[in-house]
Design an enzyme around this catalytic site. Sequence first.
Site, PDB file in Angstrom:
ATOM      1  N   LYS A  22       0.837  -1.215   0.000  1.00  0.00           N
ATOM      2  CA  LYS A  22       0.000   0.000   0.000  1.00  0.00           C
ATOM      3  C   LYS A  22       0.865   1.257   0.000  1.00  0.00           C
ATOM      4  CE  LYS A  22      -1.639   1.525   4.135  1.00  0.00           C
ATOM      5  NZ  LYS A  22      -1.346   2.935   4.493  1.00  0.00           N
ATOM      6  N   ASN A  23       1.862   1.272   0.885  1.00  0.00           N
ATOM      7  CA  ASN A  23       2.638   2.502   1.051  1.00  0.00           C
ATOM      8  C   ASN A  23       3.643   2.739  -0.068  1.00  0.00           C
ATOM      9  OD1 ASN A  23       1.170   3.078   3.270  1.00  0.00           O
ATOM     10  ND2 ASN A  23       2.738   2.484   4.761  1.00  0.00           N
ATOM     11  N   ARG A 101      -4.327  10.821   4.375  1.00  0.00           N
ATOM     12  CA  ARG A 101      -3.219  11.775   4.442  1.00  0.00           C
ATOM     13  C   ARG A 101      -2.276  11.668   3.248  1.00  0.00           C
ATOM     14  NH1 ARG A 101      -1.372  14.508   8.418  1.00  0.00           N
ATOM     15  NH2 ARG A 101       0.646  14.078   7.503  1.00  0.00           N
ATOM     16  N   CYS A 125      -4.241  12.963  12.624  1.00  0.00           N
ATOM     17  CA  CYS A 125      -5.016  11.737  12.516  1.00  0.00           C
ATOM     18  C   CYS A 125      -4.842  10.987  13.817  1.00  0.00           C
ATOM     19  CB  CYS A 125      -4.575  10.910  11.319  1.00  0.00           C
ATOM     20  SG  CYS A 125      -2.964  10.204  11.547  1.00  0.00           S
ATOM     21  N   ARG A 130       1.056  14.748  12.789  1.00  0.00           N
ATOM     22  CA  ARG A 130       1.503  14.504  11.414  1.00  0.00           C
ATOM     23  C   ARG A 130       1.502  15.766  10.544  1.00  0.00           C
ATOM     24  NH1 ARG A 130      -0.803   8.882   9.315  1.00  0.00           N
ATOM     25  NH2 ARG A 130       1.113   8.882   8.125  1.00  0.00           N
ATOM     26  N   PRO A 131       2.356  16.723  10.850  1.00  0.00           N
ATOM     27  CA  PRO A 131       2.427  17.938  10.029  1.00  0.00           C
ATOM     28  C   PRO A 131       2.994  17.669   8.636  1.00  0.00           C
ATOM     29  CG  PRO A 131       4.170  17.926  11.686  1.00  0.00           C
ATOM     30  CD  PRO A 131       3.333  16.717  11.940  1.00  0.00           C
ATOM     31  N   VAL A 132       2.908  18.665   7.754  1.00  0.00           N
ATOM     32  CA  VAL A 132       3.472  18.523   6.393  1.00  0.00           C
ATOM     33  C   VAL A 132       4.527  19.603   6.132  1.00  0.00           C
ATOM     34  CG1 VAL A 132       1.639  17.266   5.181  1.00  0.00           C
ATOM     35  CG2 VAL A 132       1.418  19.721   5.530  1.00  0.00           C
ATOM     36  N   ASP A 133       5.085  20.161   7.220  1.00  0.00           N
ATOM     37  CA  ASP A 133       6.078  21.227   7.056  1.00  0.00           C
ATOM     38  C   ASP A 133       7.287  20.791   6.217  1.00  0.00           C
ATOM     39  OD1 ASP A 133       6.458  19.547   9.357  1.00  0.00           O
ATOM     40  OD2 ASP A 133       8.152  20.794   9.930  1.00  0.00           O
ATOM     41  N   LYS A 170      14.469  15.963  10.098  1.00  0.00           N
ATOM     42  CA  LYS A 170      14.154  14.610  10.563  1.00  0.00           C
ATOM     43  C   LYS A 170      13.748  13.771   9.359  1.00  0.00           C
ATOM     44  CE  LYS A 170      10.205  13.954  13.000  1.00  0.00           C
ATOM     45  NZ  LYS A 170       9.119  14.319  13.954  1.00  0.00           N
ATOM     46  N   VAL A 171      13.857  12.460   9.512  1.00  0.00           N
ATOM     47  CA  VAL A 171      13.583  11.582   8.376  1.00  0.00           C
ATOM     48  C   VAL A 171      12.078  11.491   8.144  1.00  0.00           C
ATOM     49  CG1 VAL A 171      13.852   9.249   7.453  1.00  0.00           C
ATOM     50  CG2 VAL A 171      15.638  10.232   8.895  1.00  0.00           C
ATOM     51  N   SER A 172      11.657  11.766   6.922  1.00  0.00           N
ATOM     52  CA  SER A 172      10.239  11.640   6.576  1.00  0.00           C
ATOM     53  C   SER A 172      10.111  10.874   5.260  1.00  0.00           C
ATOM     54  CB  SER A 172       9.595  13.021   6.436  1.00  0.00           C
ATOM     55  OG  SER A 172       8.382  12.918   5.717  1.00  0.00           O
ATOM     56  N   ASP A 314       5.116   0.761  11.781  1.00  0.00           N
ATOM     57  CA  ASP A 314       3.902   0.099  11.286  1.00  0.00           C
ATOM     58  C   ASP A 314       3.784  -1.359  11.755  1.00  0.00           C
ATOM     59  OD1 ASP A 314       3.136   2.423  10.064  1.00  0.00           O
ATOM     60  OD2 ASP A 314       3.795   1.839   8.056  1.00  0.00           O
ATOM     61  N   ARG A 406      -8.524  -0.576   4.713  1.00  0.00           N
ATOM     62  CA  ARG A 406      -7.641   0.427   4.099  1.00  0.00           C
ATOM     63  C   ARG A 406      -6.278  -0.178   3.776  1.00  0.00           C
ATOM     64  NH1 ARG A 406      -7.510   6.167   6.914  1.00  0.00           N
ATOM     65  NH2 ARG A 406      -6.119   6.357   5.141  1.00  0.00           N
TER      66      ARG A 406
HETATM   67  N1  EPU Z   1       6.705  14.691   9.920  1.00  0.00           N
HETATM   68  C1  EPU Z   1       6.856  16.043  10.163  1.00  0.00           C
HETATM   69  N2  EPU Z   1       6.690  16.911   9.113  1.00  0.00           N
HETATM   70  C2  EPU Z   1       6.416  16.476   7.851  1.00  0.00           C
HETATM   71  C3  EPU Z   1       6.294  15.105   7.615  1.00  0.00           C
HETATM   72  C4  EPU Z   1       6.445  14.219   8.672  1.00  0.00           C
HETATM   73  O1  EPU Z   1       7.115  16.450  11.301  1.00  0.00           O
HETATM   74  O2  EPU Z   1       6.283  17.324   6.957  1.00  0.00           O
HETATM   75  C5  EPU Z   1       6.872  13.749  11.050  1.00  0.00           C
HETATM   76  C6  EPU Z   1       5.628  12.889  11.272  1.00  0.00           C
HETATM   77  O3  EPU Z   1       4.660  13.558  12.045  1.00  0.00           O
HETATM   78  C7  EPU Z   1       6.230  11.684  11.952  1.00  0.00           C
HETATM   79  C8  EPU Z   1       7.587  11.546  11.288  1.00  0.00           C
HETATM   80  O4  EPU Z   1       7.875  12.826  10.708  1.00  0.00           O
HETATM   81  O5  EPU Z   1       6.399  11.960  13.316  1.00  0.00           O
HETATM   82  C9  EPU Z   1       7.672  10.510  10.198  1.00  0.00           C
HETATM   83  O6  EPU Z   1       6.602  10.669   9.294  1.00  0.00           O
HETATM   84  P1  EPU Z   1       6.704  10.281   7.748  1.00  0.00           P
HETATM   85  O7  EPU Z   1       6.610  11.505   6.931  1.00  0.00           O
HETATM   86  O8  EPU Z   1       7.902   9.402   7.570  1.00  0.00           O
HETATM   87  O9  EPU Z   1       5.391   9.432   7.570  1.00  0.00           O
HETATM   88  P2  EPU Z   1       4.378   9.457   6.342  1.00  0.00           P
HETATM   89  O10 EPU Z   1       5.117   9.593   5.075  1.00  0.00           O
HETATM   90  O11 EPU Z   1       3.277  10.403   6.636  1.00  0.00           O
HETATM   91  C10 EPU Z   1       4.478   6.888   5.912  1.00  0.00           C
HETATM   92  C11 EPU Z   1       3.499   5.762   5.884  1.00  0.00           C
HETATM   93  C12 EPU Z   1       3.019   5.467   7.304  1.00  0.00           C
HETATM   94  C13 EPU Z   1       4.242   5.105   8.150  1.00  0.00           C
HETATM   95  C14 EPU Z   1       5.274   6.236   8.100  1.00  0.00           C
HETATM   96  C15 EPU Z   1       6.565   5.934   8.828  1.00  0.00           C
HETATM   97  C16 EPU Z   1       2.489   6.054   3.715  1.00  0.00           C
HETATM   98  C17 EPU Z   1       1.289   6.375   2.899  1.00  0.00           C
HETATM   99  N3  EPU Z   1       2.367   6.117   5.041  1.00  0.00           N
HETATM  100  O12 EPU Z   1       3.773   8.008   6.446  1.00  0.00           O
HETATM  101  O13 EPU Z   1       2.163   4.360   7.219  1.00  0.00           O
HETATM  102  O14 EPU Z   1       3.868   4.871   9.471  1.00  0.00           O
HETATM  103  O15 EPU Z   1       5.610   6.532   6.721  1.00  0.00           O
HETATM  104  O16 EPU Z   1       7.170   4.797   8.322  1.00  0.00           O
HETATM  105  O17 EPU Z   1       3.530   5.721   3.171  1.00  0.00           O
HETATM  106  C18 EPU Z   1       0.424   2.905   7.889  1.00  0.00           C
HETATM  107  O18 EPU Z   1       0.593   2.290   6.825  1.00  0.00           O
HETATM  108  O19 EPU Z   1      -0.289   2.450   8.824  1.00  0.00           O
HETATM  109  C19 EPU Z   1       1.092   4.195   8.071  1.00  0.00           C
HETATM  110  C20 EPU Z   1       0.704   5.087   8.987  1.00  0.00           C
END
Ligand code: EPU
Length: 429
Positions: A22-23, A101, A125, A130-133, A170-172, A314, A406
Site C-alpha cells: 500500500k505505502n 493523508r 489523525c 503529522r504535520p506537512v512542514d 528529521k527523516v520523513s 507500522d 484500508r
Molecule cells: N513529519 C513532520 N513533518 C512532515 C512530515 C512528517 O514532522 O512534513 C513527522 C511525522 O509527524 C512523523 C515523522 O515525521 O512523526 C515521520 O513521518 P513520515 O513523513 O515518515 O510518515 P508518512 O510519510 O506520513 C508513511 C506511511 C506510514 C508510516 C510512516 C513511517 C504512507 C502512505 N504512510 O507516512 O504508514 O507509518 O511513513 O514509516 O507511506 C500505515 O501504513 O499504517 C502508516 C501510517
Amino acid sequence: MDKIRIRGGKTLNGTIEISGAKNAALPLMTAALLTEETLTLTNVPHLADITAMANLLAQHGTDVALDGGAADGGSAGRVLRLTTPTISSTTAPYDLVRKMRASALVLGPLVARCGEARVSLPGGCGIGARPVDLHIKAMEAMGAKVDLDAGYMIATAKGGLKGGRVVFPKVSVGATESALMAASLAKGETEIVNAAREPEVIDLGRCLIAMGAQIEGLGTDRILVQGKTSLHGAEHRIVADRIEAGTYAIAAAITGGDILLKGCSLDLLPAFIDKLREAGVSVEQEGEAIRVTRKGPLVGVDVMTEPYPGFPTDLQAQTMALMTVAEGASMVTETIFENRFMHVPELARMGANINIHGSSAMVRGVKGLRGAPVMATDLRASVSLVLAGLAAQGETLVQRVYHLDRGYERLEAKLAACGADIERVREAD
Ligand code: EPU
C-alpha cells in the site's frame, strides 16, 4: 458497520501470498501526474486507500483503468493504467485529502508539472499531529513559494521548479517522496540530505528512473537527482508489502504455527526479523518466500521504532500483541508518532498487562488472553487486535473493520486459509 469475529486458540499453518505494498502504491500512483504518457503499475493491492487515491487522481485529470485480478479477488495480476494527458485541476480538495493523508503526496508532482498546486492541509489523525512542514520545506528549497490560506497549501513556482539542496531535519518518508518526484522535473540538480531509506522510497525511485528520471543514492540518506524537462510512460511492479508480511509472521508466531509468506524477502524487514528471532521464532528465506515457525516458548524482547532500516512503527502494535503472551517483560518504545498506543487499552480488555510511561510501554507477558469486543482507531492498531484474537481463548469481535480494509487485502480469507476461525459479520450502517 462490518465487524470481524475470531474464535481464537487455533494454530495457523499454511501459505499466504503477500500483496503489493500500500505505502509504495500510493506515491507510485501520484507519479502518474508527472507525465502525459501512461504509467502502468502491476501487483496493485485491492484496498480502500487505492480507490481513494484513484478518485483523487481522476479529479486532477488522470484517466484510471484497472484490469486483471485473481479469481479469488486478490491482487495477483491486478494492473492499474494511469494516463494524465493534461492536468485538469491543480486543486486537491479538503473532502478527498482529509480521508487519506497520503493525498498530500500530489503536491510535489503538481507543482513540478504545472508550476502551481493548491492542496488541502491533511490535518492530524489518530496516531498523531503529522504535520506537512517538511513537504513544504522541500518545495521551497526548489524555488516554490508556499502560502497557507484557508486550510490549503498554495504553492507557486513561476517558470517551474529549480534544483536545490533539500535538508530534512528529521527523516520523513512522505517528504522524501515529494522531493524525489518534484526534483525529477526540476531544472538542474537537487540534493536530498537525510533522505528516508524505506523500501517504498526506493521503489518509487526505481519507477521514476524507468520513467526517464536520473537519480543516484536510492537507499542511502543522500539522494542526487538531475532534473529532466519531461518524463515518459513506464511499467512498474509494486514491491511486496513488508508490513503485511510482518503482520502474518506474527500470526504464525503468536499461534505457535508455521506459515510460508510468498513473494517477500528478509531484506525488507531486517530489524523486525532480528527481533522475532530473539523472541524465539524461526524465520528463514525459502526461495522467494519466508517461512515463519514457532515451536518453543516466546520470550519478551525490547523494541524501539526507528526509520528504516530500524524497527518499523507500522509493526509496533502487532509486535506488542505478540509480547503480551511472551515470557517475561518487554519494553516497546515508539519514536516516530506521538500517539500510537491506542491498541493498549483494547489489549488490556483482553487480559494483557501493559503500562504506558510516556513514549514507552512496559508489557509483562501473561499466560493467555481472553476474547472480548474491541475496537481501535487506526489500521495497525486494529490488526494487532485481530492477532491478539487469534491467540485468545474464546470470541473476539473487532469493530470498525473499515480501518483494516484500508491496508489489508482479504485479511479474513488469508488467515482462514491457514486454519483461523475468522469471519466478517456484515451489518447495515
Ligand atoms: N513529519 C513532520 N513533518 C512532515 C512530515 C512528517 O514532522 O512534513 C513527522 C511525522 O509527524 C512523523 C515523522 O515525521 O512523526 C515521520 O513521518 P513520515 O513523513 O515518515 O510518515 P508518512 O510519510 O506520513 C508513511 C506511511 C506510514 C508510516 C510512516 C513511517 C504512507 C502512505 N504512510 O507516512 O504508514 O507509518 O511513513 O514509516 O507511506 C500505515 O501504513 O499504517 C502508516 C501510517
